[in-house]
Write an enzyme that holds these catalytic residues in place. Sequence first.
Site, PDB file in Angstrom:
ATOM      1  N   HIS A  47       0.803  -1.222   0.000  1.00 28.56           N
ATOM      2  CA  HIS A  47       0.000   0.000   0.000  1.00 28.56           C
ATOM      3  C   HIS A  47       0.836   1.273   0.000  1.00 28.56           C
ATOM      4  O   HIS A  47       0.544   2.191   0.776  1.00 28.56           O
ATOM      5  CB  HIS A  47      -0.922   0.038   1.227  1.00 28.56           C
TER       6      HIS A  47
HETATM    7  C1  LIG Z   1      -0.002  -7.497  -4.721  1.00 29.39           C
HETATM    8  C2  LIG Z   1      -0.936  -6.414  -4.273  1.00 29.39           C
HETATM    9  C3  LIG Z   1      -1.996  -6.714  -3.432  1.00 29.39           C
HETATM   10  C4  LIG Z   1      -2.865  -5.723  -3.006  1.00 29.39           C
HETATM   11  N1  LIG Z   1      -3.981  -6.059  -2.296  1.00 29.39           N
HETATM   12  C5  LIG Z   1      -4.919  -5.120  -2.048  1.00 29.39           C
HETATM   13  C6  LIG Z   1      -6.180  -5.479  -1.517  1.00 29.39           C
HETATM   14  O1  LIG Z   1      -6.495  -6.656  -1.334  1.00 29.39           O
HETATM   15  N2  LIG Z   1      -7.085  -4.493  -1.254  1.00 29.39           N
HETATM   16  C7  LIG Z   1      -6.792  -3.180  -1.485  1.00 29.39           C
HETATM   17  O2  LIG Z   1      -7.629  -2.321  -1.175  1.00 29.39           O
HETATM   18  N3  LIG Z   1      -5.608  -2.815  -1.995  1.00 29.39           N
HETATM   19  C8  LIG Z   1      -4.681  -3.757  -2.327  1.00 29.39           C
HETATM   20  N4  LIG Z   1      -3.515  -3.397  -2.917  1.00 29.39           N
HETATM   21  C9  LIG Z   1      -3.241  -1.964  -3.111  1.00 29.39           C
HETATM   22  C10 LIG Z   1      -4.025  -1.318  -4.250  1.00 29.39           C
HETATM   23  O3  LIG Z   1      -4.206  -2.219  -5.311  1.00 29.39           O
HETATM   24  C11 LIG Z   1      -3.263  -0.063  -4.698  1.00 29.39           C
HETATM   25  O4  LIG Z   1      -3.173   0.848  -3.610  1.00 29.39           O
HETATM   26  C12 LIG Z   1      -3.926   0.675  -5.853  1.00 29.39           C
HETATM   27  O5  LIG Z   1      -4.148  -0.207  -6.932  1.00 29.39           O
HETATM   28  C13 LIG Z   1      -3.049   1.844  -6.302  1.00 29.39           C
HETATM   29  O6  LIG Z   1      -3.692   2.541  -7.340  1.00 29.39           O
HETATM   30  P1  LIG Z   1      -2.932   3.642  -8.201  1.00 29.39           P
HETATM   31  O7  LIG Z   1      -3.909   4.099  -9.208  1.00 29.39           O
HETATM   32  O8  LIG Z   1      -2.328   4.633  -7.286  1.00 29.39           O
HETATM   33  O9  LIG Z   1      -1.712   2.872  -8.897  1.00 29.39           O
HETATM   34  P2  LIG Z   1      -1.744   1.609  -9.871  1.00 29.39           P
HETATM   35  O10 LIG Z   1      -3.031   0.877  -9.770  1.00 29.39           O
HETATM   36  O11 LIG Z   1      -0.493   0.856  -9.603  1.00 29.39           O
HETATM   37  O12 LIG Z   1      -1.725   2.245 -11.328  1.00 29.39           O
HETATM   38  C14 LIG Z   1      -0.641   2.866 -11.925  1.00 29.39           C
HETATM   39  C15 LIG Z   1      -0.711   2.564 -13.415  1.00 29.39           C
HETATM   40  O13 LIG Z   1       0.170   3.436 -14.102  1.00 29.39           O
HETATM   41  C16 LIG Z   1       0.923   2.705 -15.024  1.00 29.39           C
HETATM   42  N5  LIG Z   1       2.173   3.425 -15.237  1.00 29.39           N
HETATM   43  C17 LIG Z   1       3.158   3.631 -14.342  1.00 29.39           C
HETATM   44  N6  LIG Z   1       4.134   4.349 -14.878  1.00 29.39           N
HETATM   45  C18 LIG Z   1       3.762   4.621 -16.148  1.00 29.39           C
HETATM   46  C19 LIG Z   1       4.368   5.327 -17.204  1.00 29.39           C
HETATM   47  N7  LIG Z   1       5.556   5.909 -17.060  1.00 29.39           N
HETATM   48  N8  LIG Z   1       3.712   5.403 -18.397  1.00 29.39           N
HETATM   49  C20 LIG Z   1       2.492   4.823 -18.563  1.00 29.39           C
HETATM   50  N9  LIG Z   1       1.877   4.126 -17.571  1.00 29.39           N
HETATM   51  C21 LIG Z   1       2.513   4.043 -16.382  1.00 29.39           C
HETATM   52  C22 LIG Z   1       1.112   1.353 -14.379  1.00 29.39           C
HETATM   53  O14 LIG Z   1       1.476   0.370 -15.317  1.00 29.39           O
HETATM   54  C23 LIG Z   1      -0.249   1.144 -13.740  1.00 29.39           C
HETATM   55  O15 LIG Z   1      -1.159   0.547 -14.634  1.00 29.39           O
HETATM   56  C24 LIG Z   1      -2.624  -4.370  -3.375  1.00 29.39           C
HETATM   57  C25 LIG Z   1      -1.561  -4.057  -4.219  1.00 29.39           C
HETATM   58  C26 LIG Z   1      -0.735  -5.058  -4.686  1.00 29.39           C
HETATM   59  C27 LIG Z   1       0.391  -4.698  -5.623  1.00 29.39           C
END
Ligand SMILES: Cc1cc2nc3c(=O)[nH]c(=O)nc-3n(C[C@H](O)[C@H](O)[C@H](O)COP(=O)(O)OP(=O)(O)OC[C@H]3O[C@@H](n4cnc5c(N)ncnc54)[C@H](O)[C@@H]3O)c2cc1C
Length: 628
Positions: free
Chosen positions: A549
């Site tokens: 997280h």
């Molecule tokens: C293994 C795992 C288990 C988890 N379990 C849970 C759970 O059970 N419940 C829960 O609530 N949360 C869970 N989480 C946490 C939750 O999934 C994350 O906090 C959330 O998905 C983050 O969202 P975000 O939009 O900030 O980033 P992300 O969802 O990581 O999205 C970022 C996106 O940007 C893209 N990206 C990055 N850099 C670039 C670039 N330079 N150019 C183009 N694209 C790019 C990436 O490929 C990705 O698709 C878990 C996370 C993981 C990894």
Amino acid sequence: MEALTAPILGLGASAASNLAVFIPALVAAIAYYQYDLLDPEARIADTSTDELETYDFIVVGAGSAGAVVANRLSEVEQWKVLLLEAGGDEIEISDVPLMAAYLQLSQIDWKYKSEPQGQACLAMKHGRCNWPRGKVMGGSSVLNYMLYLRGNKKDYDLWESLGNPGWGSKDALYYFKKSEDNQNPYLSRTNYHSTGGYLTVSEAPYHTPLTASFVEGGRQLGYENRDINGEYQAGFMVAQGTVRKGARCSTAKAFLRPIRLRKNLHIAMHSQVTRILIDPTSKVAYGVEFIRDKKLHRIRATKEVILSAGAVNSPQLLMLSGVGPRAELDKHKIPLVQELNVGENLQDHIGLGGLTFVINRPHSIRLDRIYSVSALMQYTVFGGGPLTVLGGVEGLAFVNTKYANASDDFPDIELHFISGSTHSDGGTQLRKAHGLTDTFYEKVFGPIADKDAWSVIPMLLRPKSRGLIKLRSKNPLDYPLIYPNYFKDDFDMKTLIEGVKIGVALSQTRAFQYYKSTLHKFPDCEGFKDYSDEFYECMIRLYTVTIYHPVGTCKMGPYWDQEAVVDPQLRVYGIKGLRVIDASIMPTIVSGNTNAPVIMIAEKGADLIKEFWVKTARYGRWARTRKM
Ligand SMILES: Cc1cc2nc3c(=O)[nH]c(=O)nc-3n(C[C@H](O)[C@H](O)[C@H](O)COP(=O)(O)OP(=O)(O)OC[C@H]3O[C@@H](n4cnc5c(N)ncnc54)[C@H](O)[C@@H]3O)c2cc1C
Ligand SMILES: *[C@@H]1O[C@H](CO)[C@@H](O)[C@H](O)[C@H]1NC(C)=O
């Protein structure tokens, strides 16, 4: 047909527990029974580079946040929106809830690792914790364990009190409900849940008998069985997850597939953004540079660029574009456009992994029982069975250690209840996902390899320690450096030790003594007195697990907050036309898993953008009228 039944039937005989046979058979069965198509929406179309034009908005990253932002902005028909994603589309296995850990270290994971810090992750190879992040449509919502949690009301009231109007618990609840389609009729009737949103939330259709023991054990410890996303947070509950008909409901599936025919939304996959284009004199963000098919491309945005690349990549991209700490940019000879504390304020949830209790009945989830034809058929044909269990997690609880004020309903520990442990998959994947050394794994789990067991991961909800993301180099393809600084503040260790004690107390309840639940000790900690604080500390320093997280690296705050990177409208300070909308804006980590809170942030962020441009348009009209 024959080609297909062959691998599935082959599985039943000798190789039932052979992963190399099971996974292809599962993929084949999903394809054959078109389980994927139970979902009414078809796959997302990928826009080719030639078709790309100039857009009003460019959203970087199609993760938990970016998918939501792209959907909500493209609701405005006059706006042209481009969504850029470094990864490709989801794969068959990513739909199967129990297989969550198998996605780690695969092609849809960025495969980050923390820098060694010498105080934590000591049982891991080179003392480094794995930091999986989704590199795929849906981002980390495709890799995650799907657990649906919102955090505590006090988290959001704290954000608001820090100088962020509009981010209090009432506002948060409005946006949680906006996305939600809760399938539980009892919950959806309460004031805390809703139906009809894009995001499907439900329980797994299957449970082991241990789940009931978990809830009962909680009661015996004095906690109620209640909706931990409702009026009160402290309590025990059967986990709800972002799942639809027993399959994962990522944000790509929830928010992008249903709108794939919108003409004003273009989605370009396999497009890695390397820099945000910012005019250094006017400080206006006017587009992005990205790599696709090994070529560098530039695309312009006339209104805004929105960074939704997540808590590791959003700060990296800002720094690569000249927005960040002066010393850090000087070090890499990146011209400074705007000095801000980008990459600081990193917070993460950590817990103790491998807190295992061996039981005397065959009730846990074990590889040799799950990887069978019957489990596979139950899943692909009926959307049920053990493969629907949310990454092995069946129950969740929020509890108070002696450091929390129990009458405050602000628990400091979350328990993840797993009806198995690290060894239950026969050592095929979890040990790798956690990056454990072979010596540690063999020493701890070798002796109980064939035993039924359950485990609980106690997680520290509000760590005081703060970490840091830095650039490795100015090359955008080099991974950033991750310094989590786990346990830098000693209070974090003290609190987590108390959390582990609650996990052990749970094993001693009547509900779990029915199975003669026995704590399985780490041989490396035998030098310490059993059940002493030092004994637990030893376990925690060895088998430290991130709950994945990371947040806070582009902190939201008012203008007087020296650490703030974005304002309460999520606009990057000092730059026009640039916002960050993802996990990195959290000023303080929420007291629960972060996926739903990030989706909430994206829902609200999209509304802030709409409000801003509607106001501007009105003002523009008004200004034109005045001139005439
Ligand atoms: C293994 C795992 C288990 C988890 N379990 C849970 C759970 O059970 N419940 C829960 O609530 N949360 C869970 N989480 C946490 C939750 O999934 C994350 O906090 C959330 O998905 C983050 O969202 P975000 O939009 O900030 O980033 P992300 O969802 O990581 O999205 C970022 C996106 O940007 C893209 N990206 C990055 N850099 C670039 C670039 N330079 N150019 C183009 N694209 C790019 C990436 O490929 C990705 O698709 C878990 C996370 C993981 C990894
Ligand atoms: C605990 O919380 C209650 C309710 O918020 C409050 O009235 C009480 O003063 C708190 N006790 C301590 C010791 O802080």
